[in-house]
Structures are given as structure tokens and as C-alpha cells.
Motif scaffolding. Structure first.
Motif, PDB file in Angstrom:
ATOM      1  N   LEU A  50       0.816  -1.217   0.000  1.00 19.09           N
ATOM      2  CA  LEU A  50       0.000   0.000   0.000  1.00 19.09           C
ATOM      3  C   LEU A  50       0.849   1.266   0.000  1.00 19.09           C
ATOM      4  N   HIS A  51       2.158   1.101   0.146  1.00 24.42           N
ATOM      5  CA  HIS A  51       3.059   2.250   0.193  1.00 24.42           C
ATOM      6  C   HIS A  51       4.273   2.002  -0.697  1.00 24.42           C
ATOM      7  N   GLU A  83      -2.487  -7.701   1.680  1.00 18.82           N
ATOM      8  CA  GLU A  83      -2.003  -6.330   1.515  1.00 18.82           C
ATOM      9  C   GLU A  83      -0.962  -6.063   2.594  1.00 18.82           C
ATOM     10  N   GLN A  97       0.897  -3.000   4.703  1.00 23.50           N
ATOM     11  CA  GLN A  97       0.873  -1.590   5.087  1.00 23.50           C
ATOM     12  C   GLN A  97       2.143  -1.274   5.855  1.00 23.50           C
ATOM     13  N   ALA A 130       4.050   1.762  -4.713  1.00 17.72           N
ATOM     14  CA  ALA A 130       2.790   1.301  -4.131  1.00 17.72           C
ATOM     15  C   ALA A 130       1.944   0.626  -5.200  1.00 17.72           C
TER      16      ALA A 130
END
Length: 425
Positions: free
Chosen positions: A357-358, A382, A384, A416
Motif C-alpha cells: 500500500l506504500h 495487503e 501496510q 505502491a
């Protein structure tokens, strides 16, 4: 510096698992959760123990109902009610049936169960409206397990499903591997315990407690040996004591190139064979891995020659920085500890692919690990990234994380939305 995969393979090849004879102990079933089974288990019971019904309905002879239908039903006399836990008293004859419940023992003479939804009760008779399949809804004796054959193999962890199987099989005492003993010592004059006043320039020793917690969570026994000052003789004495009592020794600090980093020097004096001195990983580059073979004299002095190591010992000198210490444990020590414990499989690190996500960044010089939260969303993982600095000294943002994303050597940026390999912790 060794590449990470080469270091992992070398360490795992050094591990000598516990012996199923010398390192086994017997525990009762109530104390067996989480332990590793040392030898195969068999049972003298069949599963199911006897033929039983898989449905509420009626136990019948297939020959009596094979041609029935709603237009031409079979009408049978009910000669017995068989609740759960009851041994049938009647043999079913032609034209007869027994009322039976799920799990109840099948009566002699019956070979099929008709579920109650396709029947109609009329006093002491039952009307069968649909012809069943032969032996329908009958669980046959020994269909799941035959007495005397292997029930559970050696080398598995005893978790809830295995405990349930063992309880059902009336296996109340079990041979399991003893728990490995892991000695933990922290080195450095700068360290103080959490209960001491914090003076300028001092650092609280969090590694001792963090490593003890994760060792215990891994099913081993942590031996907290405290803080050792940066003095050669004190460190030598502490390491010698740890080696004599533990299967694995973990020391934090003292493995870099500082003026007071004595660990490798002392290991050599004590007769260790050093296999790894550094690994191309970030954080955690300084990593000393050594072995003390079984039945070997430790040291060179006359008094020291009286001390023998009666078991193989694996030594890990890991960095003192808190994050580096934990990353080194997760990446290298924990798989070794699992293999040592007697697990026959499943001791390797667990990797998953996740969508980041980043943005993830690294200098590309070493395999880099960035910590954060791994979550499952709509069937896909996912990752993070934890907020704040990803410095090896920043322990704070490591809290509540459960994954380490890998940025490979030669890669400096992963945008990301891209897939990334994540080590589950």
C-alpha cells in the motif's frame, strides 16, 4: 558478507534436531498442547468404534426398501428405539426397522439408514416413501482409522485437532521432545535493566525480554542470563556458562567491529567453529553463527579442559540494536529453533506475496526488510508499511506489526500497488 539465502541454508544445515530417544519425555494429554510428538502414536481403537448412523431416521434392511416409492411405500414395524450411547438389543428381521439417531450404534441385521425426512410415522410402524441407496448414511467401523495402524506421525506439533484425536483415541500419555533450552545474554556497559534508574548515556536492555518472549512463543525454554559487561573475562565466563546449559545461545551486541566487540575472539578461545560473520541483510548485517560440537573440550586452559559439551550447541551472535535483533531472530534463529525442536517439516520461514500500500525504498546494497502490517482483504494479502523511521534503533514503530517486506538486493524502489514478498512474523 554472505547472501541471505546462503546464510539461511548454511544455518539450517548446521542444526542437529533433538534425538527421539535421548531427548524425549512423556507428558499427560492435558499438558501436551504445543509440544512436538517424538514417536508415532497408534491406538487400539477403530474409528468409528462400531457401525453407526450418520443421520436421524430408521435403520432398515436394504432388501426391504430398495423398490419403494411414494406410490408404493414400504411399511415396516418399529421394533426398537436406539438413542445415542445405547447398545441395540434387537436384531432387525425382514419387515422390521429401528428408530435411530445420529451417532447411534447400528443394530444387527440392518445395513441402511433411511433419513426421517422421507418417512412417515404411524404408531409402531414407519412408512418409507423413497428408496435409499444401499448402505446409505451408515458410517462403518474402522472406515476412518483401523486399530494398530499409525494414528499420528512423529515430528508434528500437537495443536487442537491433534489433541482431539488423541483424546478420542484414549491416548492419555504421550512421548514428546523436550523443549529446547535457549540462553539469552546481552552485552554492553551501556545497558541497564528495566527496573533501574536511567542515567545519561545508558540504554534499557529490551532485547533480553523481547527475545525471551519470542523464544517462549516458539515452544522453547528461555534462559535469561542478564547483562554482561564489556570485559573479556566476564564475557568469556558468561558464554561458557551459557554453552554448558543450553542448546542454542543468543547474545546481543559485541559482534560488530567496535573496540569492545569481543564475541568472536572469545568463541575462538572456547573452541567454536565460526561459520558466519556477516550477512548481506538490512537490518542485521553483523551476524555471528558458530557451533560447538558434541563431546568436545571447551577452552585450552587446564581447568577449562575439565568442561565438556555433551551436546551440540548452536551459537548466534546478533546485533544489539533492538530491531536488528528481532529481525535477525525472525529471519535466521526461529527457523533453526523450529528444526532443532523436532518438527519434521514446517520450520522454514513463511512467505506470502502481498500488494504494498506504500512505496518501499532501499539503498539496494543489501536485502532489506521493512516492517509493517500484513492483512487479508478480499482473498488477497495487503502490506501496510509502519509509519515513522525504519531505523534499526527505532523499536517503537515495530509494535503491532506482523510482516517484513523484502526489498531485494539491487532494487531501490518498489512503487505502491506492486506485489512484494513478505515474511510473516
Amino acid at each position: 558478507m554472505l547472501p541471505v539465502n546462503e546464510a539461511e541454508a548454511l544455518i539450517l544445515n548446521l542444526v542437529q534436531p533433538l534425538d527421539s530417544q535421548q531427548d524425549a519425555e512423556v507428558v499427560d494429554l492435558s499438558s501436551a498442547a504445543g509440544r512436538i510428538l517424538a514417536t508415532p502414536v497408534t491406538s487400539q481403537l477403530d474409528f468409528p468404534h462400531w457401525d453407526n448412523s450418520a443421520m436421524d431416521g430408521y435403520a432398515v434392511r436394504y432388501a426391504d426398501v430398495q423398490n419403494c416409492s411414494a406410490e408404493q411405500p414400504a411399511i415396516l414395524e418399529i421394533v426398537e428405539e436406539i438413542p445415542c450411547g445405547f447398545e441395540p438389543q434387537v436384531t432387525i428381521q425382514p419387515g422390521q426397522a429401528a428408530r435411530i439417531l445420529t451417532g447411534s450404534m447400528m443394530p444387527d441385521g440392518a445395513d441402511t439408514v433411511v433419513m426421517q425426512e422421507v418417512t412417515k410415522r404411524e404408531g409402531d410402524r414407519v412408512v418409507i416413501l423413497t428408496a435409499p441407496q444401499p448402505q446409505a448414511f451408515v458410517r462403518h467401523r474402522a472406515a476412518f482409522y483401523q486399530a494398530g495402524t499409525p494414528l499420528l506421525p512423529a515430528g508434528i506439533a500437537l495443536n487442537a485437532p491433534e489433541i482431539a484425536v488423541l483424546a478420542a483415541a484414549q491416548c492419555t500419555e504421550l512421548p514428546v521432545y523436550r523443549r529446547p533450552r535457549v540462553a539469552i545474554l546481552s552485552t554492553g556497559d551501556e545497558l541497564v535493566t528495566p527496573d533501574q534508574p536511567l542515567q545519561p548515556g545508558k540504554i534499557v536492555d529490551s532485547n533480553q525480554y523481547a527475545l525471551a518472549a519470542i523464544v517462549a512463543q516458539s515452544g522453547a525454554i528461555p534462559l535469561m542470563m542478564g547483562i554482561v559487561r564489556d570485559e573479556r573475562e566476564a564475557l568469556k565466563e558468561a558464554i561458557a556458562s551459557a554453552i554448558s546449559t543450553a542448546d542454542i545461545v543468543l547474545s546481543t551486541g559485541g559482534v560488530s567491529v567496535g573496540d569492545y566487540d569481543y564475541v568472536e575472539e572469545i568463541l575462538a578461545q572456547l573452541g567454536a567453529e565460526i561459520h558466519i560473520r556477516s550477512v548481506a541483510v538490512k537490518p542485521g548485517k553483523p551476524l555471528t553463527v558458530a557451533t560447538f560440537p558434541q563431546n568436545r573440550k571447551m577452552g585450552s586452559g587446564a581447568a577449562e579442559n575439565q568442561l565438556f559439551i555433551n551436546k551440540p550447541v548452536l551459537y548466534f551472535g546478533i546485533p544489539g540494536n533492538p530491531v536488528s535483533a528481532l529481525v535477525s531472530f525472525w529471519r535466521f534463529v526461529q527457523p533453526a529453533l523450529r528444526k532443532l525442536s523436532g518438527l519434521s517439516q514446517g520450520w522454514e520461514p513463511i512467505w506470502v506475496k502481498a500488494r504494498s500500500l506504500h512505496d518501499l525504498r532501499s539503498d539496494g546494497k543489501r536485502e532489506s526488510y521493512l516492517w509493517g502490517c500484513l492483512n487479508l482483504k478480499d482473498g488477497d494479502f495487503e502490506f501496510q508499511l509502519a509509519g515513522g523511521s525504519h531505523s534499526s534503533g527505532n523499536l517503537i514503530n515495530l509494535a503491532n506489526t506482523n510482516g517484513l517486506a523484502v526489498v531485494p538486493v539491487g532494487t531501490t524502489f518498489i512503487p505502491a500497488g506492486e506485489q512484494v514478498l513478505v515474511l510473516k512474523i
